[in-house]
Design a protein around this motif. Structure first.
Motif, PDB file in Angstrom:
ATOM      1  N   ASN A 199      -6.890  -0.712  -7.018  1.00 27.36           N
ATOM      2  CA  ASN A 199      -5.541  -1.104  -7.373  1.00 27.36           C
ATOM      3  C   ASN A 199      -4.807  -1.754  -6.194  1.00 27.36           C
ATOM      4  OD1 ASN A 199      -2.849  -0.876  -8.600  1.00 27.36           O
ATOM      5  ND2 ASN A 199      -3.955   0.429 -10.027  1.00 27.36           N
ATOM      6  N   MET A 200      -5.006  -1.190  -4.996  1.00 29.67           N
ATOM      7  CA  MET A 200      -4.264  -1.675  -3.824  1.00 29.67           C
ATOM      8  C   MET A 200      -4.986  -2.810  -3.115  1.00 29.67           C
ATOM      9  SD  MET A 200      -2.554   1.674  -2.143  1.00 29.67           S
ATOM     10  CE  MET A 200      -3.941   2.771  -2.234  1.00 29.67           C
TER      11      MET A 200
ATOM     12  N   LEU B 178      -0.094   4.988 -14.153  1.00 31.24           N
ATOM     13  CA  LEU B 178       0.418   6.359 -14.026  1.00 31.24           C
ATOM     14  C   LEU B 178      -0.253   7.272 -15.054  1.00 31.24           C
ATOM     15  CD1 LEU B 178       4.185   5.549 -13.426  1.00 31.24           C
ATOM     16  CD2 LEU B 178       2.622   6.584 -11.788  1.00 31.24           C
TER      17      LEU B 178
ATOM     18  N   LEU C 211       1.000  11.587   3.007  1.00 36.22           N
ATOM     19  CA  LEU C 211       2.220  10.916   2.555  1.00 36.22           C
ATOM     20  C   LEU C 211       3.446  11.500   3.244  1.00 36.22           C
ATOM     21  CD1 LEU C 211       1.314  10.584  -1.197  1.00 36.22           C
ATOM     22  CD2 LEU C 211       1.451   8.743   0.470  1.00 36.22           C
TER      23      LEU C 211
ATOM     24  N   LEU D  26      -7.246   3.962  -6.930  1.00 35.06           N
ATOM     25  CA  LEU D  26      -6.125   3.430  -6.158  1.00 35.06           C
ATOM     26  C   LEU D  26      -6.563   2.400  -5.127  1.00 35.06           C
ATOM     27  CD1 LEU D  26      -3.641   6.383  -5.745  1.00 35.06           C
ATOM     28  CD2 LEU D  26      -3.706   4.528  -7.388  1.00 35.06           C
TER      29      LEU D  26
ATOM     30  N   VAL E 195       0.814  -1.217   0.000  1.00 38.37           N
ATOM     31  CA  VAL E 195       0.000   0.000   0.000  1.00 38.37           C
ATOM     32  C   VAL E 195       0.850   1.270   0.000  1.00 38.37           C
ATOM     33  CG1 VAL E 195      -1.574   1.352   1.434  1.00 38.37           C
ATOM     34  CG2 VAL E 195      -2.020  -1.066   1.023  1.00 38.37           C
TER      35      VAL E 195
ATOM     36  N   TYR F  77       3.900   1.898  -0.938  1.00 39.93           N
ATOM     37  CA  TYR F  77       4.618   2.099  -2.201  1.00 39.93           C
ATOM     38  C   TYR F  77       3.672   2.581  -3.307  1.00 39.93           C
ATOM     39  CZ  TYR F  77       6.988   0.565  -6.496  1.00 39.93           C
ATOM     40  OH  TYR F  77       7.522   0.488  -7.747  1.00 39.93           O
ATOM     41  N   THR F  78       2.579   1.845  -3.508  1.00 38.08           N
ATOM     42  CA  THR F  78       1.652   2.181  -4.588  1.00 38.08           C
ATOM     43  C   THR F  78       1.058   3.570  -4.408  1.00 38.08           C
ATOM     44  OG1 THR F  78       1.077  -0.158  -4.575  1.00 38.08           O
ATOM     45  CG2 THR F  78      -0.300   1.278  -5.904  1.00 38.08           C
ATOM     46  N   MET F  79       0.636   3.851  -3.171  1.00 36.93           N
ATOM     47  CA  MET F  79       0.000   5.144  -2.944  1.00 36.93           C
ATOM     48  C   MET F  79       0.954   6.297  -3.200  1.00 36.93           C
ATOM     49  SD  MET F  79      -2.456   5.567   0.294  1.00 36.93           S
ATOM     50  CE  MET F  79      -2.216   7.292   0.595  1.00 36.93           C
ATOM     51  N   SER F  80       2.167   6.175  -2.683  1.00 39.14           N
ATOM     52  CA  SER F  80       3.140   7.260  -2.861  1.00 39.14           C
ATOM     53  C   SER F  80       3.427   7.456  -4.334  1.00 39.14           C
ATOM     54  CB  SER F  80       4.459   6.933  -2.159  1.00 39.14           C
ATOM     55  OG  SER F  80       4.226   6.550  -0.849  1.00 39.14           O
ATOM     56  N   LEU F  81       3.680   6.345  -5.021  1.00 35.49           N
ATOM     57  CA  LEU F  81       4.076   6.432  -6.424  1.00 35.49           C
ATOM     58  C   LEU F  81       2.991   7.122  -7.249  1.00 35.49           C
ATOM     59  CD1 LEU F  81       6.393   5.476  -8.210  1.00 35.49           C
ATOM     60  CD2 LEU F  81       5.042   3.461  -8.743  1.00 35.49           C
TER      61      LEU F  81
END
Lengths: 177, 191
Positions: B139-140, B112, B2, B136, A133, A135-139
């Protein structure tokens, strides 16, 4: 098992073949368009490079400093209390942060308890229904400059947590302890 | 958010390192982190470039458009704010399809690009839209049907039947994805 592995050997070549043949039939200048796409792809990689460096550095620091171990240490007794196998607690947490570290824990579980043990099976299922989670979110968010991620993290964490419990429950139900 | 997580990782990691006497390891992590990222980029750059090229052919040939059309009912439900003919839908469709097949490296460039297109629809650039949160979250929640890597590790560690977990894995993946979608739908419009 053999069928699955054969199928997985076919997925990538067949996908590429299908797309290229279809492109030919549609009279796309396949090679030129491929190069155009490849160029965009390389630009994308360069764009996300700083994000990756920041991410990987932070994850390595957390692992090296022992914070991750400490957090899983706190998680263990709590997991035991609710009847969740304590041996799987580290994996469920580490999986959110680093895929390679999680794979290391998975193979540890395989080596210590066996791949066909309850823990081995559950860990396998946990790995297949969860995602890195952080990694994906940040990217994805940082690639477009979004800072306020709103309810994405809670939703992703909830989905992953439900997945971890579902893995335990499903393996218990299907294979027994 | 983040910024908070990243700060927590770095500050927390260094402080626990100091507390546990692991500063040598932390030093190596700080210096080595950038290096391992560069190594990762070198391996992934080629793969991502190849998939982006293939993706572009699929896009020009109209395959992705066709895929997105097929997925319209699902897309209407998940992304009601994204217009039907918008490019974002195509890239989302490509990302979902690649994830589903376990082509992680193909999913990343499509994902992306999907984010870039979704950002064009965003009126408040620094803040995620509902569509982004949904994209997302799905996706996650892991879409991958069969995780071949895991089967390979199981075989390597002496499993008598490495693929026996596939059915359960698919069921669990379905549960996580549905949970994610449900949660994102319920929270739609919240901060």
């Amino acid at each position: 098992m053999r069928i699955l592995l054969t199928v997985s050997d076919f997925i990538i070549p067949v996908t590429v073949l299908g797309i290229v043949v279809f492109g030919c039939l549609q009279r796309v200048d396949i090679y030129e368009i491929f190069l155009e796409g490849a160029k965009d792809g390389l630009k994308t990689v360069v764009d996300i490079l700083p994000t990756l460096i920041g991410l990987i550095m932070a994850v390595e620091v957390v692992r090296a400093g022992g914070l991750l171990d400490m957090m899983t240490g706190i998680l263990r007794p709590a997991a035991e209390k609710i009847g969740f196998p304590a041996e799987l607690a580290p994996l469920s947490l580490v999986r959110l942060v680093s895929s390679s570290a999680a794979t290391g824990l998975l193979t540890d579980i395989f080596a210590n308890f066996g791949a066909d043990s309850f823990l081995g099976r559950t860990a396998s299922v946990m790995m297949s229904c969860t995602e890195t989670v952080f990694y994906t979110m940040s990217l994805y968010f940082l690639s477009v400059g979004v800072r306020k991620t709103r309810y994405t993290l809670p939703c992703a964490l909830l989905a992953n947590m439900v997945g971890v419990f579902a893995a335990v429950w499903l393996v218990q139900t299907v294979f027994g302890n | 958010m983040l910024n908070g997580i990243w700060g927590f990782f770095v500050i927390g990691g260094i402080l626990t390192g100091a507390f546990l006497g692991r500063m040598d390891l932390v030093t190596r992590a700080v210096i080595g982190g950038g290096k391992s990222a560069m190594e990762l980029v070198f391996t992934m750059a080629g793969v991502v470039a190849v998939w982006s090229g293939i993706l572009k052919i699929a896009e020009r040939g109209g395959m992705i458009d066709a895929l997105a059309h097929k997925m319209n009912p699902l897309m209407d439900f998940l992304f009601p704010t994204v217009p039907r003919e918008h490019k974002a839908r195509q890239y989302i469709a490509a990302n979902f399809a690649a994830n589903f097949l376990g082509l992680g490296w193909a999913a990343t460039p499509a994902g992306l690009m999907a984010m870039k297109e979704l950002q064009k629809l965003n009126r408040e650039k620094g803040r995620a839209t509902g569509a982004m949160c949904m994209f997302l979250t799905v996706n996650m929640s892991s879409l991958q049907l069969v995780s071949v890597n895991i089967l390979a590790y199981r075989a390597e560690y002496g499993s008598a039947e490495p693929a026996e977990i596939v059915g359960v894995g698919i069921a669990a993946t379905l549960i996580t994805t549905l949970t994610g979608i449900l949660a994102a739908k319920l929270l739609e419009g919240r901060d």
